[in-house]
Design a protein around this motif. Sequence first.
Motif, PDB file in Angstrom:
ATOM      1  N   GLU A 178      -4.910  -2.334   5.796  1.00  0.00           N
ATOM      2  CA  GLU A 178      -4.630  -1.572   4.581  1.00  0.00           C
ATOM      3  C   GLU A 178      -3.706  -2.397   3.701  1.00  0.00           C
ATOM      4  O   GLU A 178      -2.807  -3.058   4.197  1.00  0.00           O
ATOM      5  CB  GLU A 178      -3.929  -0.260   4.973  1.00  0.00           C
ATOM      6  CG  GLU A 178      -3.388   0.529   3.797  1.00  0.00           C
ATOM      7  CD  GLU A 178      -2.456   1.659   4.249  1.00  0.00           C
ATOM      8  OE1 GLU A 178      -2.965   2.745   4.549  1.00  0.00           O
ATOM      9  OE2 GLU A 178      -1.227   1.429   4.288  1.00  0.00           O
ATOM     10  N   CYS A 189      -9.676   5.163  -2.597  1.00  0.00           N
ATOM     11  CA  CYS A 189      -8.235   5.252  -2.798  1.00  0.00           C
ATOM     12  C   CYS A 189      -7.864   6.725  -2.781  1.00  0.00           C
ATOM     13  O   CYS A 189      -7.714   7.334  -3.820  1.00  0.00           O
ATOM     14  CB  CYS A 189      -7.811   4.604  -4.106  1.00  0.00           C
ATOM     15  SG  CYS A 189      -6.036   4.654  -4.401  1.00  0.00           S
ATOM     16  N   PRO A 190      -7.783   7.317  -1.586  1.00  0.00           N
ATOM     17  CA  PRO A 190      -7.860   6.709  -0.270  1.00  0.00           C
ATOM     18  C   PRO A 190      -9.295   6.679   0.259  1.00  0.00           C
ATOM     19  O   PRO A 190     -10.199   7.266  -0.334  1.00  0.00           O
ATOM     20  CB  PRO A 190      -7.065   7.710   0.577  1.00  0.00           C
ATOM     21  CG  PRO A 190      -7.404   9.038  -0.043  1.00  0.00           C
ATOM     22  CD  PRO A 190      -7.491   8.753  -1.521  1.00  0.00           C
ATOM     23  N   GLY A 236      -9.663   0.765   2.074  1.00  0.00           N
ATOM     24  CA  GLY A 236      -9.071   1.212   0.825  1.00  0.00           C
ATOM     25  C   GLY A 236      -9.078   0.208  -0.306  1.00  0.00           C
ATOM     26  O   GLY A 236      -9.337  -0.988  -0.135  1.00  0.00           O
ATOM     27  N   ALA A 237      -8.794   0.730  -1.479  1.00  0.00           N
ATOM     28  CA  ALA A 237      -8.851  -0.045  -2.709  1.00  0.00           C
ATOM     29  C   ALA A 237      -7.818  -1.166  -2.731  1.00  0.00           C
ATOM     30  O   ALA A 237      -8.067  -2.244  -3.270  1.00  0.00           O
ATOM     31  CB  ALA A 237      -8.640   0.878  -3.905  1.00  0.00           C
ATOM     32  N   CYS A 238      -6.632  -0.931  -2.140  1.00  0.00           N
ATOM     33  CA  CYS A 238      -5.610  -1.977  -2.148  1.00  0.00           C
ATOM     34  C   CYS A 238      -6.153  -3.203  -1.426  1.00  0.00           C
ATOM     35  O   CYS A 238      -6.084  -4.322  -1.922  1.00  0.00           O
ATOM     36  CB  CYS A 238      -4.338  -1.497  -1.452  1.00  0.00           C
ATOM     37  SG  CYS A 238      -3.461  -0.200  -2.332  1.00  0.00           S
ATOM     38  N   ARG A 277       5.788  -2.713  -5.455  1.00  0.00           N
ATOM     39  CA  ARG A 277       4.521  -2.467  -6.155  1.00  0.00           C
ATOM     40  C   ARG A 277       4.758  -2.197  -7.642  1.00  0.00           C
ATOM     41  O   ARG A 277       3.820  -2.066  -8.399  1.00  0.00           O
ATOM     42  CB  ARG A 277       3.734  -1.363  -5.449  1.00  0.00           C
ATOM     43  CG  ARG A 277       3.198  -1.868  -4.089  1.00  0.00           C
ATOM     44  CD  ARG A 277       2.725  -0.746  -3.203  1.00  0.00           C
ATOM     45  NE  ARG A 277       1.421  -0.247  -3.568  1.00  0.00           N
ATOM     46  CZ  ARG A 277       1.088   1.047  -3.537  1.00  0.00           C
ATOM     47  NH1 ARG A 277       1.963   1.945  -3.155  1.00  0.00           N
ATOM     48  NH2 ARG A 277      -0.110   1.432  -3.883  1.00  0.00           N
ATOM     49  N   HIS A 328      -3.952  12.127  -2.172  1.00  0.00           N
ATOM     50  CA  HIS A 328      -4.156  11.911  -3.597  1.00  0.00           C
ATOM     51  C   HIS A 328      -5.110  12.931  -4.226  1.00  0.00           C
ATOM     52  O   HIS A 328      -6.193  12.587  -4.712  1.00  0.00           O
ATOM     53  CB  HIS A 328      -4.639  10.477  -3.885  1.00  0.00           C
ATOM     54  CG  HIS A 328      -3.745   9.432  -3.300  1.00  0.00           C
ATOM     55  ND1 HIS A 328      -2.386   9.631  -3.153  1.00  0.00           N
ATOM     56  CD2 HIS A 328      -3.997   8.191  -2.808  1.00  0.00           C
ATOM     57  CE1 HIS A 328      -1.851   8.552  -2.589  1.00  0.00           C
ATOM     58  NE2 HIS A 328      -2.800   7.670  -2.364  1.00  0.00           N
ATOM     59  N   SER A 338       0.838  -1.185   0.000  1.00  0.00           N
ATOM     60  CA  SER A 338       0.000   0.000   0.000  1.00  0.00           C
ATOM     61  C   SER A 338       0.873   1.234   0.000  1.00  0.00           C
ATOM     62  O   SER A 338       2.089   1.139   0.105  1.00  0.00           O
ATOM     63  CB  SER A 338      -0.863   0.027   1.261  1.00  0.00           C
ATOM     64  OG  SER A 338      -0.018   0.227   2.390  1.00  0.00           O
ATOM     65  N   CYS A 339       0.226   2.373  -0.026  1.00  0.00           N
ATOM     66  CA  CYS A 339       0.975   3.629   0.015  1.00  0.00           C
ATOM     67  C   CYS A 339       0.875   4.297   1.374  1.00  0.00           C
ATOM     68  O   CYS A 339       1.378   5.401   1.559  1.00  0.00           O
ATOM     69  CB  CYS A 339       0.445   4.582  -1.048  1.00  0.00           C
ATOM     70  SG  CYS A 339      -1.031   5.474  -0.556  1.00  0.00           S
ATOM     71  N   ASP A 340       0.191   3.710   2.352  1.00  0.00           N
ATOM     72  CA  ASP A 340      -0.013   4.274   3.694  1.00  0.00           C
ATOM     73  C   ASP A 340      -1.075   5.377   3.741  1.00  0.00           C
ATOM     74  O   ASP A 340      -1.371   5.918   4.799  1.00  0.00           O
ATOM     75  CB  ASP A 340       1.287   4.835   4.299  1.00  0.00           C
ATOM     76  CG  ASP A 340       2.276   3.741   4.655  1.00  0.00           C
ATOM     77  OD1 ASP A 340       2.523   2.882   3.797  1.00  0.00           O
ATOM     78  OD2 ASP A 340       2.792   3.741   5.774  1.00  0.00           O
ATOM     79  N   GLY A 341      -1.613   5.706   2.585  1.00  0.00           N
ATOM     80  CA  GLY A 341      -2.560   6.821   2.520  1.00  0.00           C
ATOM     81  C   GLY A 341      -3.835   6.567   3.309  1.00  0.00           C
ATOM     82  O   GLY A 341      -4.398   7.481   3.918  1.00  0.00           O
TER      83      GLY A 341
HETATM   84  S1  SF4 Z   1      -6.139   2.324  -1.467  1.00  0.00           S
HETATM   85 FE1  SF4 Z   1      -5.017   4.015  -2.445  1.00  0.00          FE
HETATM   86  S2  SF4 Z   1      -4.734   5.462  -0.771  1.00  0.00           S
HETATM   87 FE2  SF4 Z   1      -5.243   3.505   0.212  1.00  0.00          FE
HETATM   88  S3  SF4 Z   1      -3.285   2.503   0.619  1.00  0.00           S
HETATM   89 FE3  SF4 Z   1      -3.949   1.789  -1.408  1.00  0.00          FE
HETATM   90  S4  SF4 Z   1      -3.001   3.212  -2.865  1.00  0.00           S
HETATM   91 FE4  SF4 Z   1      -2.902   4.168  -0.864  1.00  0.00          FE
END
Ligand code: SF4
Lengths: 275, 431
Positions: free
Chosen positions: A62, A141-142, A88-90, B42, B159, A17-20
């Motif tokens: 997440e 996302c997020p 989240g989407a991830c 990723r 984002h 994930s991106c931590d978002g």
């Molecule tokens: S769903 Fe989007 S915002 Fe959330 S962790 Fe994944 S990439 Fe990041």
Amino acid sequence: MPATSSKPRLGVFKFASCDGCQLSLLDAEDELLAIAGQVEICFFPEASSRMLPGPYDVALVEGSITTAHDAERIQQVRRDAKFLMTIGACATAGGIQALRNWGNTAEFVRGVYARPEYIRTLEKSTAIADHVRVDFELRGCPVNHHQLVEVLAALVAGRRPRTPGHAVCLDCKRAGTVCITVARGQPCLGPVTQAGCGAICPAYDRGCFGCHGPARQCNCESLVGHLVQLGHDANDLLPLVRNFNGAAPEFRTVSDRLEQGWPEAGGPPPERIPT
Amino acid sequence: MTDTRTVRVEILSRVEGEGALHIETRQGRLERVELQIYEPPRLFESLLRGRPLEETPDITARICGICPVAYQMTAVHALERALGVQITPEIRRLRRLLYCGEWIESHALHIHLLHAPDFLGYDSGLAMAADHPQEVNRGLRLKKHGNQLLEVLGGRAIHPINVAVGGFYRAPRREALQRLIPDFEWGLQAAIEATRWVATLRFPDYCRDYHFVALRHPDEYPFNEGRVASSRGEAIDIDDYERRFAEVHVPHSTALHSETRPDGGCYHVGPLARIALNRDRLLEPARRLADELRFETPCGNPYRSIVARGLELVQAYAEALDILRDYRDFQPHRIPYGHREGTGCAATEAPRGLIFHRYQITADGLIEFAKIVPPTSQNQKQIEDDLRDWLPGVLDRPDAELARRAEELVRNYDPCISCSTHFLKVHRHDH
Ligand code: SF4
């Protein structure tokens, strides 16, 4: 969620994930200290060095599963968690990194790393629900931090969280945003995407690109068919649908069909892929 | 002391991403230090291939939820160079404003919730709030301002959705930005107070002679443009970045390490580097504060990066206020362009340091090749070097203390391991 006399124990777990999404919790500046007072934050490495072992009353998860190690780790998180919620989407659909599912992962690795042999990763990026039972999903996302706070408040109060299942399109109507597909002919996934973001993209003059994933009972095929009728090229629509939630079944079905030439080829409408 | 000793700190906390620290000693002497980053890869560079270039700012944003704007800004500037698009001064200013939002959000978060607890002996900013409510609440309010600016300008804080190749999908209305001014006026003062506060913390007496690298612009504190300046030599054009700096793939990491060419040395990016090379470009409130606090530049004490971050917080507020006050509605907010084949690179200053992107695009407007160098992978070699330098002096400490203090040293860099990685495991083997 079980109502215990002491504060509910919260854990926040990260996979690819991106931590978002977990950052969304820290982004609830107005509520953060209040939340921290109502739950016991037992495991949240991004925010605290104090890490207590399970069991946890609520686990926020997440990220997606992309390594064999993570595929094992999520099993332990599940064993430790009474209520497991993906954020989240991830976590709910594999995220943007699931684009590898349509490619050759080994080649993808070679495209980034000089020494691919150092890298261990699975062929596919998969949603948490593909590995363990998930009690609740929060999309985006997020994720939207107001929604996240609402859900946590519900859990603390011992009620099941509720989030809207309607499409972004309806939120545009409510906000009085001019429809960008009708007014400008631009493609927009608003009619098939779950609400929760506040319908921001159309308000900023761009089409929705599906951050919150497919809405309940969405008819993605008919939207895409309609956009093709408006003159959009299937080649342009494919990346729009195969995006942050591209691996969600409803979106995946349509992007796979687009790749096979539908709807120009005049084939039958796509079948649903069983999940 | 037994010969074999293993220290495990399961998780490096208060950073973004997953990593581990591996320490090996032989007969009590330090043999090997590795910052192991095992954030699952990723594969962004690969998954961008063949996608429409217009998606790049949205997709690269997802590399990092803490600094998405840095990815968006670097991507659009690189792509615009490939496309031959010239943006207007108005668009440029609005981009600077957006970057101010991210710096404010990210620096306020790191200072108050992630870094200050180390100096005051707390596990978290949330725990620290019980004894220091005023400071933590002020920090949260500052952080919120950054997010509010991102929301107005970008649609949302994490984002943002308003960044386009060529400009913005939609320019904000003057009134919407003007409404932020009172909060930002308060915020500028509050940021000054916060920086005075962090300057009173007790810093370990530790200092290094860093090779600092940051952008430098003829008359601005660097955000989106400039040449790549170094504390050890001439500044170079961004186009020459890859000739001076190379990424290498080390076995213990899913992040690539950067090093200088040809000597394979480490270098330091981020607030300490920026201030060292650009102190004279700080706006008045930040420069005055740096003088008042007798902040020495170059500063080689990594722990004092918290003060540098504070000064940059003040800088970001001062700059944001200037732009907010002068802002007039303008057109066009997005420069039209046609697709063409080309290559373009750009570097900008993310909150954590210099970030570099290069793209190759096709005549159909698709990404053919992407290279992304985040700040943390550039700092990684430097972090290991710091640890190698610092650890021998503390190897006699008990495992738990050693691990904790090693983490603190790493945290000075505000490492964003998702950018390059969330876990830091310290394994100590003594052969
Ligand atoms: S769903 Fe989007 S915002 Fe959330 S962790 Fe994944 S990439 Fe990041």
